[in-house]
Scaffold this motif. Structure first.
Motif, mmCIF file in Angstrom:
data_model
loop_
_atom_site.group_PDB
_atom_site.id
_atom_site.type_symbol
_atom_site.label_atom_id
_atom_site.label_comp_id
_atom_site.label_asym_id
_atom_site.label_seq_id
_atom_site.Cartn_x
_atom_site.Cartn_y
_atom_site.Cartn_z
ATOM 1 N N ALA A 299 -10.531 -14.143 -6.744
ATOM 2 C CA ALA A 299 -9.438 -14.017 -8.469
ATOM 3 C C ALA A 299 -8.342 -15.500 -8.442
ATOM 4 O O ALA A 299 -8.653 -16.469 -8.772
ATOM 5 N N PHE A 300 -7.927 -15.687 -6.839
ATOM 6 C CA PHE A 300 -7.647 -17.053 -7.069
ATOM 7 C C PHE A 300 -7.714 -18.655 -6.711
ATOM 8 O O PHE A 300 -7.642 -18.952 -7.496
ATOM 9 N N TYR A 301 -9.283 -18.170 -5.919
ATOM 10 C CA TYR A 301 -10.399 -19.807 -5.742
ATOM 11 C C TYR A 301 -10.336 -19.810 -7.173
ATOM 12 O O TYR A 301 -11.451 -20.670 -7.235
ATOM 13 N N ASN A 302 -10.720 -18.734 -7.982
ATOM 14 C CA ASN A 302 -10.777 -19.144 -9.383
ATOM 15 C C ASN A 302 -10.248 -19.460 -10.720
ATOM 16 O O ASN A 302 -10.145 -19.571 -11.795
ATOM 17 N N GLY A 303 -8.847 -19.944 -9.804
ATOM 18 C CA GLY A 303 -7.984 -20.696 -10.807
ATOM 19 C C GLY A 303 -6.659 -18.866 -10.967
ATOM 20 O O GLY A 303 -5.354 -19.673 -12.272
ATOM 21 N N ILE A 304 -6.789 -17.540 -11.154
ATOM 22 C CA ILE A 304 -5.953 -17.027 -11.000
ATOM 23 C C ILE A 304 -4.471 -16.932 -10.010
ATOM 24 O O ILE A 304 -4.599 -16.930 -9.187
ATOM 25 N N SER B 86 -0.063 -1.233 -2.835
ATOM 26 C CA SER B 86 -0.927 -2.217 -3.891
ATOM 27 C C SER B 86 -0.665 -3.265 -2.612
ATOM 28 O O SER B 86 -0.435 -4.641 -3.094
ATOM 29 N N GLU B 87 1.121 -3.581 -2.995
ATOM 30 C CA GLU B 87 1.449 -4.558 -2.185
ATOM 31 C C GLU B 87 1.194 -4.863 -0.966
ATOM 32 O O GLU B 87 1.124 -6.322 -0.940
ATOM 33 N N GLU B 88 1.470 -3.776 -0.445
ATOM 34 C CA GLU B 88 0.787 -3.874 1.186
ATOM 35 C C GLU B 88 -0.971 -4.734 1.123
ATOM 36 O O GLU B 88 -0.865 -5.773 2.084
ATOM 37 N N LYS B 89 -1.671 -4.874 -0.197
ATOM 38 C CA LYS B 89 -2.991 -5.445 0.051
ATOM 39 C C LYS B 89 -2.709 -6.679 -0.579
ATOM 40 O O LYS B 89 -3.449 -7.580 -0.111
ATOM 41 N N ILE B 90 -1.272 -7.056 -1.356
ATOM 42 C CA ILE B 90 -1.226 -8.771 -2.154
ATOM 43 C C ILE B 90 -1.032 -8.612 -0.321
ATOM 44 O O ILE B 90 -0.912 -10.311 -0.709
ATOM 45 N N GLY B 91 -0.078 -8.682 0.134
ATOM 46 C CA GLY B 91 0.316 -8.923 1.319
ATOM 47 C C GLY B 91 -0.839 -9.512 2.184
ATOM 48 O O GLY B 91 -1.091 -10.317 2.500
ATOM 49 N N PHE C 262 -2.238 -12.854 0.525
ATOM 50 C CA PHE C 262 -1.686 -14.448 0.028
ATOM 51 C C PHE C 262 -0.708 -14.639 1.156
ATOM 52 O O PHE C 262 -0.058 -15.367 1.286
ATOM 53 N N GLU C 263 -1.095 -13.537 2.392
ATOM 54 C CA GLU C 263 -0.029 -14.293 4.053
ATOM 55 C C GLU C 263 0.413 -15.381 3.953
ATOM 56 O O GLU C 263 1.400 -16.341 4.162
ATOM 57 N N TYR C 264 -0.832 -16.726 3.565
ATOM 58 C CA TYR C 264 -1.070 -17.872 3.807
ATOM 59 C C TYR C 264 -1.128 -18.495 2.680
ATOM 60 O O TYR C 264 -1.200 -20.018 3.014
ATOM 61 N N THR C 265 -0.952 -18.402 1.427
ATOM 62 C CA THR C 265 -1.106 -18.875 0.558
ATOM 63 C C THR C 265 -0.209 -18.305 -0.731
ATOM 64 O O THR C 265 0.250 -18.672 -1.916
ATOM 65 N N ARG C 266 0.860 -18.240 -0.166
ATOM 66 C CA ARG C 266 2.135 -17.626 -0.880
ATOM 67 C C ARG C 266 3.059 -18.447 -1.608
ATOM 68 O O ARG C 266 3.278 -18.012 -2.479
ATOM 69 N N ASP C 267 2.798 -20.092 -1.213
ATOM 70 C CA ASP C 267 3.854 -20.267 -1.996
ATOM 71 C C ASP C 267 2.682 -21.256 -3.296
ATOM 72 O O ASP C 267 3.080 -22.121 -3.855
ATOM 73 N N LYS C 268 1.422 -20.389 -3.633
ATOM 74 C CA LYS C 268 0.594 -21.245 -4.951
ATOM 75 C C LYS C 268 0.490 -20.361 -5.475
ATOM 76 O O LYS C 268 -0.473 -20.707 -6.787
ATOM 77 N N ILE C 269 1.011 -18.489 -5.071
ATOM 78 C CA ILE C 269 0.811 -17.670 -6.362
ATOM 79 C C ILE C 269 2.353 -17.515 -6.900
ATOM 80 O O ILE C 269 3.388 -17.702 -5.890
ATOM 81 N N ILE C 270 2.266 -16.488 -8.466
ATOM 82 C CA ILE C 270 3.890 -16.308 -8.595
ATOM 83 C C ILE C 270 3.044 -15.310 -8.538
ATOM 84 O O ILE C 270 1.830 -14.256 -8.966
ATOM 85 N N MET D 272 4.528 -7.669 1.705
ATOM 86 C CA MET D 272 4.287 -8.399 1.038
ATOM 87 C C MET D 272 3.702 -9.701 1.892
ATOM 88 O O MET D 272 3.394 -10.337 1.330
ATOM 89 N N LYS D 273 4.995 -9.260 2.538
ATOM 90 C CA LYS D 273 5.204 -10.542 3.823
ATOM 91 C C LYS D 273 5.479 -11.898 3.980
ATOM 92 O O LYS D 273 4.963 -12.492 3.531
ATOM 93 N N THR D 274 6.442 -11.842 2.580
ATOM 94 C CA THR D 274 7.275 -12.943 2.133
ATOM 95 C C THR D 274 8.670 -12.704 1.817
ATOM 96 O O THR D 274 9.444 -11.713 2.460
ATOM 97 N N ASP D 275 9.556 -13.860 1.456
ATOM 98 C CA ASP D 275 10.569 -13.636 2.021
ATOM 99 C C ASP D 275 11.579 -14.204 -0.087
ATOM 100 O O ASP D 275 12.648 -14.416 0.099
ATOM 101 N N TYR D 276 11.001 -14.208 -0.564
ATOM 102 C CA TYR D 276 11.344 -13.788 -2.243
ATOM 103 C C TYR D 276 10.073 -13.243 -2.886
ATOM 104 O O TYR D 276 8.878 -13.755 -2.719
ATOM 105 N N ILE D 277 10.948 -13.154 -4.059
ATOM 106 C CA ILE D 277 9.615 -12.204 -5.165
ATOM 107 C C ILE D 277 10.179 -13.399 -5.897
ATOM 108 O O ILE D 277 11.632 -13.438 -6.906
ATOM 109 N N ASP D 278 8.626 -13.725 -7.045
ATOM 110 C CA ASP D 278 9.523 -14.903 -7.642
ATOM 111 C C ASP D 278 9.714 -13.849 -9.704
ATOM 112 O O ASP D 278 10.715 -14.246 -9.838
#
Length: 337
Positions: A38-43, A55-60, A63-71, A95-101
């Motif tokens: 989904a991400f590599y096709n523009g979502i 679900s959150e674990e799977k998102i983490g 996107f652990e290495y592309t976190r800054d490119k998604i919402i 989700m392996k992040t330090d913030y949630i949008d």
């Protein structure tokens, strides 16, 4: 590719949001594959919740290495400030992040406000001050709570059920969000499975009057993702056969019907209310064999044991007479056997 600005947040997402509730039903490997495709096709927008098991674990993992490119938006069902902080820290960790949008209160029965007894909104403000969340949102199925949230001016986004089966009151909510500069996130764009043609659902959302609306589509299979990705390059038009199908669905599904949201559950009598109370519609809108299996016959028979305790009616965000719907659906179901 159509873009949507989520009100005063200034966040830009594409018209295809990824609803991550269904990925809790598939393996981690398959979920990561879907999310990354989904991400590599523009979502770029992914919505989940603390209550959606892993679900959150799977998102983490995806996107652990592309976190800054998604919402990312997620939700808490906490009823207290203590529960809020526990959920938030768990979401950040999973989700392996330090913030949630966008951090959302998940379908509360009231509209959290500063200084109320729950302490929820005050906790959200503190989390925002700390940089752990960037925007405060709310999700709801209740018109009254949604309206109060808009009028309060406290929330930057509202996530609310919206599809071409929307009633006049639902359309008012969409317009009020627009007037208030509030991001409108449309969940259940396929009406909990009652809408089968995703092209029709997408075309309806793509109308100019809904330019501020960001739909999130629940995706579990690659074929489902491919459908929505195809609409980015070849958008379905709100005309001809699609328009006729939409009008036919509106006629068939007007009035009171169960949306399958599941907030009435669990049932003390063991009835699977969120499916049994709309069985008549499912029989007519989906292949019948599956719904007529011995397993489903047993599930429907449990309606005979309804305790008439009223719990489901109290919890139904649409104010439905659920026991009455169950009886009507059961009687109709027996005519198919």
């Amino acid at each position: 590719m159509d873009k949507v600005i989520l009100g005063k947040t200034g966040i830009e997402v594409n018209k295809n949001g990824f609803g991550a509730l269904p990925i809790q039903r598939i393996t981690k490997k398959d979920a990561v594959y879907l999310l990354q495709k989904a991400f590599y096709n523009g979502i770029n927008y992914f919505d989940t919740a603390r209550g959606y098991s892993d679900s959150e674990e799977k998102i983490g993992a995806a996107f652990e290495y592309t976190r800054d490119k998604i919402i990312i938006s997620t939700k808490t069902q906490a009823q207290t400030a203590e529960g809020f902080w526990k959920d938030l820290e768990e979401s950040l960790s999973k989700m392996k992040t330090d913030y949630i949008d966008i951090y959302q209160f998940h379908n509360p029965a009231f509209c959290p406000k500063p200084g109320d007894e729950s302490g929820l909104y005050d906790a959200a403000l503190e989390a925002k001050r700390q940089g752990k969340i960037r925007h405060i949102g709310i999700t709801n199925h209740r018109i009254s709570v949604a309206r109060e949230a808009i009028e309060s001016g406290l929330y930057e986004t509202l996530q609310f059920p919206f599809s071409y089966l929307a009633a006049a009151a639902d359309l008012e909510i969409v317009e009020q969000c627009k007037e208030a500069g509030m991001g409108f996130i449309a969940m259940k764009g396929l009406a909990g499975g009652l809408i089968h043609n995703s092209a029709a659902a997408y075309a309806y959302m793509a109308q100019p009057q809904f330019a501020h609306t960001a739909p999130i589509w629940g995706i579990q299979r690659e074929s489902e993702l491919d459908e929505f990705l195809s609409y980015q390059t070849c958008p379905p038009q709100f005309e001809g056969e699609l328009l006729a199908e939409i009008e036919a669905d509106k006629k068939q599904l007007s009035g009171d019907f169960c949306r399958g949201c599941g907030y009435c559950m669990p049932c003390p009598a063991g009835i699977e209310i969120n499916n049994c109370a709309r069985m008549s519609l499912m029989l007519r809108r989906a292949p019948q064999d599956g719904w007529l299996s011995e397993e489903w016959q047993d599930k429907m028979k449990k309606i005979e044991g309804c305790l008439h305790c009223g719990q489901c009616m109290k919890k139904c965000p649409y104010g439905l007479n659920t026991p009455e719907l169950l009886v009507k659906n059961y009687e109709d179901y027996k005519t198919f056997l």
